[in-house]
Design a protein around this motif. Structure first.
Motif, mmCIF file in Angstrom:
data_model
loop_
_atom_site.group_PDB
_atom_site.id
_atom_site.type_symbol
_atom_site.label_atom_id
_atom_site.label_comp_id
_atom_site.label_asym_id
_atom_site.label_seq_id
_atom_site.Cartn_x
_atom_site.Cartn_y
_atom_site.Cartn_z
ATOM 1 N N ARG A 188 0.837 -1.193 0.000
ATOM 2 C CA ARG A 188 0.000 0.000 0.000
ATOM 3 C C ARG A 188 0.877 1.250 0.000
ATOM 4 O O ARG A 188 2.061 1.187 0.317
ATOM 5 C CB ARG A 188 -0.908 0.012 1.233
ATOM 6 N N ALA A 189 0.293 2.369 -0.358
ATOM 7 C CA ALA A 189 0.958 3.662 -0.253
ATOM 8 C C ALA A 189 0.460 4.330 1.017
ATOM 9 O O ALA A 189 -0.673 4.796 1.083
ATOM 10 C CB ALA A 189 0.653 4.520 -1.472
ATOM 11 N N ARG A 248 5.218 2.267 -10.609
ATOM 12 C CA ARG A 248 4.774 0.928 -10.219
ATOM 13 C C ARG A 248 5.763 0.374 -9.201
ATOM 14 O O ARG A 248 6.972 0.551 -9.340
ATOM 15 C CB ARG A 248 4.710 0.002 -11.430
ATOM 16 N N TYR A 249 5.222 -0.310 -8.185
ATOM 17 C CA TYR A 249 6.067 -0.893 -7.140
ATOM 18 C C TYR A 249 5.698 -2.353 -6.922
ATOM 19 O O TYR A 249 4.541 -2.757 -7.098
ATOM 20 C CB TYR A 249 5.871 -0.154 -5.817
ATOM 21 N N ALA A 250 6.695 -3.136 -6.527
ATOM 22 C CA ALA A 250 6.472 -4.511 -6.061
ATOM 23 C C ALA A 250 7.503 -4.806 -4.988
ATOM 24 O O ALA A 250 8.605 -4.236 -4.982
ATOM 25 C CB ALA A 250 6.592 -5.511 -7.207
ATOM 26 N N ILE A 251 7.156 -5.701 -4.073
ATOM 27 C CA ILE A 251 8.036 -6.085 -2.970
ATOM 28 C C ILE A 251 8.257 -7.593 -3.041
ATOM 29 O O ILE A 251 7.341 -8.348 -3.377
ATOM 30 C CB ILE A 251 7.420 -5.734 -1.602
ATOM 31 N N THR A 252 9.468 -8.037 -2.735
ATOM 32 C CA THR A 252 9.746 -9.472 -2.603
ATOM 33 C C THR A 252 10.316 -9.748 -1.222
ATOM 34 O O THR A 252 10.841 -8.857 -0.559
ATOM 35 C CB THR A 252 10.737 -9.971 -3.667
ATOM 36 N N SER A 261 11.251 -14.516 -3.158
ATOM 37 C CA SER A 261 9.867 -14.819 -3.514
ATOM 38 C C SER A 261 9.516 -14.195 -4.856
ATOM 39 O O SER A 261 10.270 -13.410 -5.435
ATOM 40 C CB SER A 261 8.919 -14.268 -2.443
ATOM 41 N N ASP A 262 8.343 -14.549 -5.343
ATOM 42 C CA ASP A 262 7.789 -13.836 -6.486
ATOM 43 C C ASP A 262 7.468 -12.409 -6.063
ATOM 44 O O ASP A 262 7.426 -12.068 -4.877
ATOM 45 C CB ASP A 262 6.505 -14.524 -6.963
ATOM 46 N N HIS A 263 7.209 -11.554 -7.049
ATOM 47 C CA HIS A 263 6.807 -10.185 -6.747
ATOM 48 C C HIS A 263 5.448 -10.178 -6.062
ATOM 49 O O HIS A 263 4.575 -10.997 -6.351
ATOM 50 C CB HIS A 263 6.704 -9.366 -8.031
ATOM 51 N N SER A 264 5.294 -9.245 -5.166
ATOM 52 C CA SER A 264 3.968 -8.991 -4.602
ATOM 53 C C SER A 264 3.052 -8.469 -5.707
ATOM 54 O O SER A 264 3.527 -8.098 -6.791
ATOM 55 C CB SER A 264 4.073 -7.932 -3.508
ATOM 56 N N PRO A 265 1.769 -8.417 -5.450
ATOM 57 C CA PRO A 265 0.909 -7.707 -6.401
ATOM 58 C C PRO A 265 1.416 -6.284 -6.590
ATOM 59 O O PRO A 265 1.823 -5.621 -5.627
ATOM 60 C CB PRO A 265 -0.463 -7.714 -5.698
ATOM 61 N N GLU A 266 1.428 -5.807 -7.818
ATOM 62 C CA GLU A 266 1.971 -4.481 -8.088
ATOM 63 C C GLU A 266 1.061 -3.380 -7.538
ATOM 64 O O GLU A 266 -0.161 -3.514 -7.508
ATOM 65 C CB GLU A 266 2.155 -4.278 -9.593
#
Length: 584
Positions: A188-189, A248-252, A261-266
């Motif tokens: 989240r932002a 766009r952001y993603a967290i692993t 891990s795979d990317h989190s939902p963007e």
């Protein structure tokens, strides 16, 4: 409960074995179990099958058996059966992964078996137990390099002194999916501000979690890693961004082994715009409600002004003993406009006497377009709010050019040209001075910090400044210094940097300077409680005698939250990029 393989073929034990037709009956684990004798078959050797993470029963074709193995059926085994050996031989499995488990039985007749990984003896497993234990992990290793490995279990003929036998038994092998790290969820932002975007996410429940990685990209571009954070941190403030852009952001999540891990939902976020007061420029001055041509007319118009007043200064020189003063307020929808051109010049005629124009205790006033030339101080704004100073030329000043103080809030200084200040005393010759020195808090502010907050200093040009072109004092907070240009440092100037911040929460970005006798941009946290949480991003510093960005943070105060982005551009800095590590 252990999983069963989806492939069940009781008539195929490996690449080199076939099941004999004869069966015998034996007693095991207190019940009748069927035992099938396995005879070696003359099969040409082949490359072993390389398996991926999964569960492999004793019947799997990927298992390679050597020796005279037998099948022992029992409802207590993983797939209701296992294979065992009472003589020379081995079983091996080649797999791709970072870990392996051998599932077996421990019994009163079990032996001591050798375990090899990639041909190296790694453990000698004693499988003896006084009573039968089924589906037991007797060997496990989870720290292998990520690649292809082979496990081999060998019969040794050795036994525990209490054991009645020396067999080796295979129920199953498991190749755990150590890559299966859950991706962070609920990204989240938490905050979107001019200084950056603050991200947050739910923690990942993994015992050996080592870190989180943050990925970022502009819309339409490929996500790239920008930061690696400790496993205890589930927030990140991205300061290396441009205003009014969509990111766009993603967290692993990353295990201690390095598995990611795979990317989190963007998450897609638009950064906050870094703009000044819309339209508060000389070109947008409303039609005149009054035109002034003399100093007396100008003084009278200022005294009579109110919401919606638009004072136009005709070209000429305006001079008044004690300086011009604004005590009238406009409104948010109808500010007072005081407009002129570069030929409309306010002066005191002296570098040691009077302010050019003072705004005191008002709100919603715009000063735009005119010039102030030769005065002790140029523009002074006291205890006011929503005052805009734009498109002025302020030059040849004895002390500071533009000063905002005594709880002035939400003011803006933009698109001005400021030059030749500090002509009487260079060390007091700031270009734009925000707040009050802590040494003067008691004399001018009842011994309290001067909370001149949320001031925007944007898109101004500075040259020939006596000391810092822009200084934000301790006591000030949450301002913006952006898009300013600094040139022609004075030989007699006394400055720490083009921009010196002593307050908290200032955002310093997109400024450009060349030829500083000290640093480019700086924080001085010498006043306790101040000089904290400031951000420096996308600034350019060329040919500086010190650092591109310098943070003076006294020892013992810990991390003050000041951040220097790696997006700053520094060239020919004698001491380097910064005295602290930058953030991407």
């Amino acid at each position: 409960m252990l999983r069963r393989s989806s492939t069940r073929n009781r008539h195929r034990i490996g690449r080199r074995l076939a099941i004999a037709a004869a069966t015998v009956v034996a007693v095991a684990a207190g019940s009748i179990s069927s035992i099938a004798l396995l005879q070696p078959a003359a099969v040409e050797a082949a490359e072993p099958t390389v398996v991926t993470p999964g569960y492999y029963e004793e019947t799997s074709a990927a298992l390679v058996y050597e020796g005279s193995w037998r099948v022992m059926s029992s409802a207590s085994d993983s797939a209701r059966a296992s294979n065992y050996l009472n003589g020379a031989g081995s079983v091996s499995l080649t797999f791709r992964g970072q870990g392996i488990k051998w599932i077996s039985r421990t019994t009163a007749s079990s032996g001591i078996n050798d375990v090899y990984i990639d041909g190296v003896l790694v453990e000698r497993v004693d499988r003896y137990s006084p009573s039968n234990v089924f589906k037991k992990v007797v060997f496990e290793k989870n720290d292998l390099s990520d690649g292809v490995h082979t496990i081999r279990i060998e019969w040794t003929g050795k036994r525990n002194p209490a054991s009645t036998g020396g067999n080796v038994l295979v129920d199953a092998f498991e190749v755990p999916n150590l890559r299966a790290v859950p991706a962070p969820a609920e990204v989240r932002a938490d905050a979107v501000a001019v200084r950056g975007i603050t991200l947050g996410w739910s923690p990942v429940a993994v015992s050996d979690l080592a870190a989180y990685r943050v990925y970022r990209a502009l819309a339409g571009e490929t996500l790239e890693p920008i930061a690696q954070l400790p496993a205890t941190q589930t927030t990140y403030e991205d300061i290396g961004i441009e205003s009014a852009r969509t990111y766009r952001y993603a967290i692993t999540a990353v295990r201690a082994s390095g598995t990611e891990s795979d990317h989190s939902p963007e998450l897609q976020v638009k950064s906050a715009p870094m703009t000044g007061t819309v339209g508060a420029r000389a070109a947008n001055c409303p039609a005149a409600t009054v035109v002034v041509r003399t100093s007396a007319e100008f003084k009278a118009a200022l005294a009579a002004a109110g919401p919606g007043t638009s004072i136009h200064m005709a070209p000429g020189t305006y001079r008044l003993k004690g300086g011009f003063k604004v005590y009238a307020s406009g409104s948010a929808t109808d500010p007072i406009w005081i407009c002129g051109s570069a030929q409309s010049v306010i002066t005191t005629g002296s570098l040691t006497a009077d302010h050019g124009i003072m705004v005191n205790g008002v709100h919603d006033v715009v000063l735009t377009g005119f010039a102030i030339d030769t005065a002790h101080k140029g523009v002074t704004i006291i205890s006011s709010s929503r005052v805009v100073v734009s498109d002025l030329t302020v030059q040849n000043i004895g002390y500071e050019a533009i000063h905002l103080r005594n709880q002035t809030t939400d003011a803006e200084v933009s698109y001005n040209t400021v030059r030749n200040t500090g002509l009487v005393e260079p060390r007091f010759g700031e270009g734009v001075y925000v707040g009050t020195s802590d040494e003067n808090w008691c004399s001018v502010n009842n011994c309290q910090p001067d909370r001149t907050d949320r001031v925007r200093v944007m898109n101004n040009t500075f040259s020939g400044i006596g000391t810092e072109p822009i200084e934000a004092k301790a006591g000030t907070s949450d301002g913006i210094v952006a898009g300013n240009v600094f040139t022609d440092a004075r030989a007699d100037g006394v400055e720490d940097a083009w921009v010196l911040v002593k307050g908290n929460g200032w955002y310093v970005a997109d400024n450009r300077g060349s030829e500083s006798p000290a640093n480019g941009y700086a924080v001085n946290a010498s006043v306790v409680g101040w000089g904290e949480s400031n951000v420096f991003a996308r600034n350019t510093a060329i040919d500086v005698a010190g650092y591109g960005t310098w943070l003076h943070q006294p020892a013992g105060r810990g991390d003050l939250g000041n951040r220097v982005a790696c997006t700053n551009v520094v060239q020919d800095a004698a001491l380097g990029y910064s005295n602290v590590s930058c953030m991407p």
